[in-house]
Design a protein around this motif. Structure first.
Motif, PDB file in Angstrom:
ATOM      1  N   ALA A   1     -11.959  -7.948   2.941  1.00 16.93           N
ATOM      2  CA  ALA A   1     -10.734  -7.432   4.131  1.00 16.93           C
ATOM      3  C   ALA A   1     -11.559  -6.356   4.784  1.00 16.93           C
ATOM      4  CB  ALA A   1      -9.535  -7.144   3.415  1.00 16.93           C
TER       5      ALA A   1
ATOM      6  N   SER B   1     -24.279   7.084  -3.599  1.00 20.27           N
ATOM      7  CA  SER B   1     -24.954   8.196  -2.756  1.00 20.27           C
ATOM      8  C   SER B   1     -26.009   7.474  -1.670  1.00 20.27           C
ATOM      9  CB  SER B   1     -25.767   9.015  -3.716  1.00 20.27           C
ATOM     10  OG  SER B   1     -26.508   8.139  -4.515  1.00 20.27           O
TER      11      SER B   1
ATOM     12  N   HIS C   1     -28.451  -4.143  19.553  1.00 20.89           N
ATOM     13  CA  HIS C   1     -27.418  -4.401  18.795  1.00 20.89           C
ATOM     14  C   HIS C   1     -26.653  -3.168  18.654  1.00 20.89           C
ATOM     15  CE1 HIS C   1     -25.169  -4.925  14.854  1.00 20.89           C
ATOM     16  NE2 HIS C   1     -25.289  -6.260  15.317  1.00 20.89           N
TER      17      HIS C   1
ATOM     18  N   ARG D   1       0.967  -1.273   0.058  1.00 21.06           N
ATOM     19  CA  ARG D   1       0.139   0.000   0.058  1.00 21.06           C
ATOM     20  C   ARG D   1       0.736   1.091  -0.143  1.00 21.06           C
ATOM     21  NH1 ARG D   1      -4.040  -1.009   4.751  1.00 21.06           N
ATOM     22  NH2 ARG D   1      -5.169   0.580   4.090  1.00 21.06           N
TER      23      ARG D   1
ATOM     24  N   ALA E   1      -8.899  -9.809   7.631  1.00 19.68           N
ATOM     25  CA  ALA E   1      -9.326  -8.347   7.166  1.00 19.68           C
ATOM     26  C   ALA E   1      -8.179  -7.335   7.961  1.00 19.68           C
ATOM     27  CB  ALA E   1     -10.499  -7.930   7.511  1.00 19.68           C
TER      28      ALA E   1
ATOM     29  N   LYS F   1     -30.412  -6.862  12.017  1.00 18.38           N
ATOM     30  CA  LYS F   1     -29.940  -5.977  10.903  1.00 18.38           C
ATOM     31  C   LYS F   1     -30.295  -4.540  11.357  1.00 18.38           C
ATOM     32  CE  LYS F   1     -28.591  -8.738   7.207  1.00 18.38           C
ATOM     33  NZ  LYS F   1     -27.081  -8.739   7.392  1.00 18.38           N
ATOM     34  N   ALA F   2     -29.327  -3.849  11.924  1.00 18.21           N
ATOM     35  CA  ALA F   2     -29.630  -2.589  12.460  1.00 18.21           C
ATOM     36  C   ALA F   2     -30.123  -1.590  11.383  1.00 18.21           C
ATOM     37  CB  ALA F   2     -28.271  -1.968  13.370  1.00 18.21           C
TER      38      ALA F   2
ATOM     39  N   ARG G   1     -23.220  -2.135 -11.466  1.00 17.29           N
ATOM     40  CA  ARG G   1     -22.562  -0.944 -10.771  1.00 17.29           C
ATOM     41  C   ARG G   1     -21.164  -1.507 -10.469  1.00 17.29           C
ATOM     42  NH1 ARG G   1     -27.562  -1.097  -7.031  1.00 17.29           N
ATOM     43  NH2 ARG G   1     -28.824  -0.725  -8.308  1.00 17.29           N
TER      44      ARG G   1
ATOM     45  N   THR H   1     -34.967   2.854  -5.271  1.00 15.07           N
ATOM     46  CA  THR H   1     -34.444   2.053  -4.256  1.00 15.07           C
ATOM     47  C   THR H   1     -34.291   2.546  -2.761  1.00 15.07           C
ATOM     48  OG1 THR H   1     -32.342   2.758  -5.056  1.00 15.07           O
ATOM     49  CG2 THR H   1     -33.065   0.561  -5.684  1.00 15.07           C
ATOM     50  N   VAL H   2     -34.226   3.954  -2.724  1.00 11.07           N
ATOM     51  CA  VAL H   2     -34.174   4.448  -1.335  1.00 11.07           C
ATOM     52  C   VAL H   2     -35.510   4.455  -0.506  1.00 11.07           C
ATOM     53  CG1 VAL H   2     -33.671   6.507  -0.292  1.00 11.07           C
ATOM     54  CG2 VAL H   2     -32.305   5.931  -2.126  1.00 11.07           C
TER      55      VAL H   2
ATOM     56  N   SER I   1      -5.546  -5.438   5.966  1.00 10.31           N
ATOM     57  CA  SER I   1      -5.824  -3.715   6.024  1.00 10.31           C
ATOM     58  C   SER I   1      -4.152  -3.161   6.739  1.00 10.31           C
ATOM     59  CB  SER I   1      -6.763  -3.286   6.956  1.00 10.31           C
ATOM     60  OG  SER I   1      -7.885  -3.850   6.445  1.00 10.31           O
TER      61      SER I   1
ATOM     62  N   MET J   1     -22.641  -0.637  -3.386  1.00 13.11           N
ATOM     63  CA  MET J   1     -22.654   0.135  -4.878  1.00 13.11           C
ATOM     64  C   MET J   1     -24.321   0.532  -4.924  1.00 13.11           C
ATOM     65  SD  MET J   1     -20.349  -0.205  -6.518  1.00 13.11           S
ATOM     66  CE  MET J   1     -20.231  -1.104  -5.226  1.00 13.11           C
ATOM     67  N   SER J   2     -24.536   1.764  -5.440  1.00 19.35           N
ATOM     68  CA  SER J   2     -25.807   1.947  -5.327  1.00 19.35           C
ATOM     69  C   SER J   2     -26.208   2.921  -6.555  1.00 19.35           C
ATOM     70  CB  SER J   2     -26.091   2.596  -4.047  1.00 19.35           C
ATOM     71  OG  SER J   2     -25.324   3.628  -3.888  1.00 19.35           O
ATOM     72  N   SER J   3     -27.261   2.941  -6.992  1.00 21.44           N
ATOM     73  CA  SER J   3     -27.448   3.787  -7.842  1.00 21.44           C
ATOM     74  C   SER J   3     -28.312   4.949  -7.197  1.00 21.44           C
ATOM     75  CB  SER J   3     -28.719   3.209  -8.962  1.00 21.44           C
ATOM     76  OG  SER J   3     -29.911   3.146  -8.193  1.00 21.44           O
ATOM     77  N   PRO J   4     -28.029   5.905  -8.040  1.00 20.37           N
ATOM     78  CA  PRO J   4     -28.954   7.272  -7.316  1.00 20.37           C
ATOM     79  C   PRO J   4     -30.145   6.990  -7.578  1.00 20.37           C
ATOM     80  CG  PRO J   4     -27.400   7.686  -9.403  1.00 20.37           C
ATOM     81  CD  PRO J   4     -27.583   6.406  -9.290  1.00 20.37           C
TER      82      PRO J   4
END
Lengths: 269, 351
Positions: free
Chosen positions: A96, A145, B30, A84, B234, B350-351, A194, B8-9, B238, B1-4
């Motif tokens: 990760a 977003s 939780h 990194r 992880a 699922k908080a 996406r 969906t929102v 990292s 990932m999300s579409s604007p």
């Protein structure tokens, strides 16, 4: 098709990389070049050496022999941290990410920002506010977003959103190269689309990307060049224009060989 | 990932809005893991007050804080360890070793002490005793990190080792209060706030909760403890050195255990190798009742403090209600199982 070596310096290069695990040969003298601003797909059958190759670049493995170069400078990565620092970021298949931590904490995991002044130097206080603001800005830049709440725990996100967090973490720190290991393997159709869009956006912003994938249609959609790995070696480098999906599969399995002069070893972009 | 795309929102928000009451409770627990122990503590206090109104008298509440101080302090160390998905069974043994080291270093040479190094400056003795605790913690950390041994097994071994070494070095002899310099017993002296009689040791414990609470929430080291317990792979990928984090946690746990040894001398008034053998389990109980997950990466220090108080409140309240000691053990046992069951259920939220 060009056959002569390019005058452009590869941003990431591996020369004659060898890595063995006991008697198992992972890499058997691989050459690979990634040029600035391109998406290079790495495809190959299971055991072809894709993962080993990527782990060398990401610092998880140290090759037994051979050399690696970033921007023409020789590098040796002993840890993911060193990779990194050297500007090579990897999004692993496992992503990760720490699921119980929030998005901002994950983006800055391992390189947290401390508050300025004595609060940071003496009391080691983290600058959570700055990290959250910058994380939010980074995600906005990537067009993510719906992740409005940056303090959300990552485990509450969908698979695609987690992928976005992992990619955002790589893109956030001005790295030169991003390696994506099977980024769409666990995703549905819409989310995959996406992620592919994001890969193209990142390339358009000038980042160089290595994409490991099993999914041929996706590879052909986003890759500029395709590096085909076979039996720990490079079988060929082709482009989506020069060869068909069936050709690539044939090269992967050894049913077809491509003469060097028909390969695309120079950058196309 | 999300579409604007707003579609969906809206769908998501609609879905969120339709959560059942049960899911909402699950989500809240939780998000705030200390909430369930706080509810348990509040309910226990009300019940015990109704059973015997003396329960809420200042003298009794003061007594409860005094009874909580040893387990409460040790539970800080246990929380740090459990957050990394480890466990420390040797906490009690190290604490006893540490306090015996302190007391034996500090007693005057004329007393029938067993160490040729006795008669030290009391402050030096306290410091060396705490250092002894840190060394024991470092040994745990070293064995776990260097040889990849499970913390359960390592600390099970060091539990026996430090118990035995304490008996070998210090000849299993209790050092009586009058032999011990006042500096070592100072944390056991009290001061008054209104009707309440508080130990200095309780104040030290609360300060330590504040300091370590701050560290866990606001420093990179604290965050890395959570990350390592949450997902070690992880964390490693990292760029966190998981081994360094885990080793440092056991080292710091040793420091806390050493300080707890100092508090124990004051609280008990003498230094005895025969301290409650249930001490280890009580610290784990406090941590688990306090909402910290045994699987690591999840939990709060404030929850542990509440958990430690729950143990004492149940013990104290049941004895005020005229019930046998055995019922206290029974009640705590049930609480632990309930706490873990609730933890499992909360983790599905699922908080």
């Amino acid at each position: 098709m060009t056959t002569q070596t390019s005058t452009v310096t590869p941003i990431l290069q591996g020369k004659d990389l060898v890595k063995t695990f006991g008697r198992v040969v992972g890499l058997d003298g691989v050459n690979i070049e990634l040029y600035p601003g391109e998406v290079l797909a790495v495809v190959g059958d299971n055991g072809a050496g894709k993962s080993t190759l990527i782990k060398c670049f990401s610092g998880a493995h140290v090759p037994d022999s051979g050399e690696m170069f970033v921007n023409g400078e020789k590098v040796v990565f002993h840890s993911t941290h060193e990779a990194r620092e050297g500007g090579v970021e990897t999004v692993f298949q496992t992503l990760a990410v720490a699921p119980a931590l929030d998005i901002a904490s994950n983006l800055y995991l391992g390189r947290e920002v401390r508050k300025p002044g004595f609060m940071g130097t003496i009391f080691r206080t983290l600058d959570k506010k700055a990290m959250r603001e910058q994380s939010a800005a980074q995600l906005r830049n990537l067009g993510i977003s719906t992740l409005q709440n940056i303090t959300q725990a990552v485990e509450t996100l969908s698979g695609g959103q987690r992928q976005a967090v992992a990619v955002a973490r790589c893109a956030a720190f001005g790295s030169k190269v991003i390696i994506l290991d099977e980024p769409t393997a666990a995703l549905g159709v819409n989310e995959s689309a996406r992620v592919l869009k994001m890969i193209q956006d990142l390339r358009d912003r000038g980042l160089s990307i290595i994409l490991i994938s099993h999914n041929m249609p996706q590879v052909f959609e986003v890759a500029d060049r395709i590096h085909v790995a076979r039996l720990g070696k490079r079988a060929a480098v082709v482009t989506p224009q020069s060869h068909s999906m069936n050709d690539v599969v044939a090269i992967m399995t050894g049913a077809m060989t491509v003469p060097v002069e028909e390969q695309q070893l120079a950058p196309v972009r | 990932m999300s579409s604007p795309s707003t579609g969906t929102v809206d769908l998501a928000e609609e879905f969120m809005g339709r959560r059942s009451t049960m899911q909402r409770i699950q989500g809240a627990l939780h998000k705030y893991p200390w909430l369930s122990p706080l509810i348990v503590l509040a309910v226990a206090v009300v019940i015990f007050y109704l059973l015997n109104s003396r329960f809420l008298l200042p003298q009794n509440l003061s007594f409860i804080t005094q009874q909580t101080v040893i387990v409460g302090t040790l539970a800080i160390a246990q929380t740090l360890v459990i957050l990394t998905a480890g466990i420390d069974l040797s906490i009690g043994a190290i604490m006893i070793f540490s306090q015996m080291l302190m007391a034996n270093l500090a007693v005057s040479t004329t007393a029938s002490n067993v160490l040729p190094i006795a008669g030290q400056n009391p402050y030096l003795a306290i410091g060396l005793g705490i250092l002894g605790g840190m060394a024991a913690g470092a040994l745990n950390g070293f064995l776990i990190v260097r040889f990849n041994l499970p913390p359960f097994i390592v600390t099970l071994g060091t539990l026996s080792i430090w118990t035995a070494l304490t008996l070998i070095f210090f000849k299993a002899r209790t050092i009586q209060g009058p032999e011990i310099p006042d500096q070592l017993k100072w944390l056991g002296s009290t001061f008054k706030i209104g009707e309440f009689q508080l130990l200095y040791g309780v104040i030290l414990m609360l300060i330590m909760y504040a300091i370590f609470g701050y560290i866990l929430r606001n420093t990179a080291w604290g965050l890395h403890i959570y990350a390592v317990g949450d997902d070690p792979n992880a964390s490693e990928l990292s760029g966190i050195s998981t081994k360094r984090v885990i080793f440092s946690v056991y080292l710091v746990a040793g420091l806390i255990i050493g300080i707890a040894g100092w508090i124990t001398i004051g609280r008990v008034g003498s230094a005895s190798p025969n301290v409650d053998p249930l001490l280890n389990l009580d610290t784990i109980t406090a941590v688990v009742i306090g909402g910290t997950s045994l699987f690591g990466g999840r939990g709060t220090l404030i929850g542990t403090l509440i958990g430690a108080f729950i143990i004492t409140v149940v013990e104290n309240g049941l004895s005020l209600a005229g019930l046998d000691q055995a019922y206290r053990v029974l009640a705590v046992g049930i609480l632990v199982i309930l706490a873990v069951a609730v933890d499992q259920w909360i983790r599905k939220a699922k908080a």
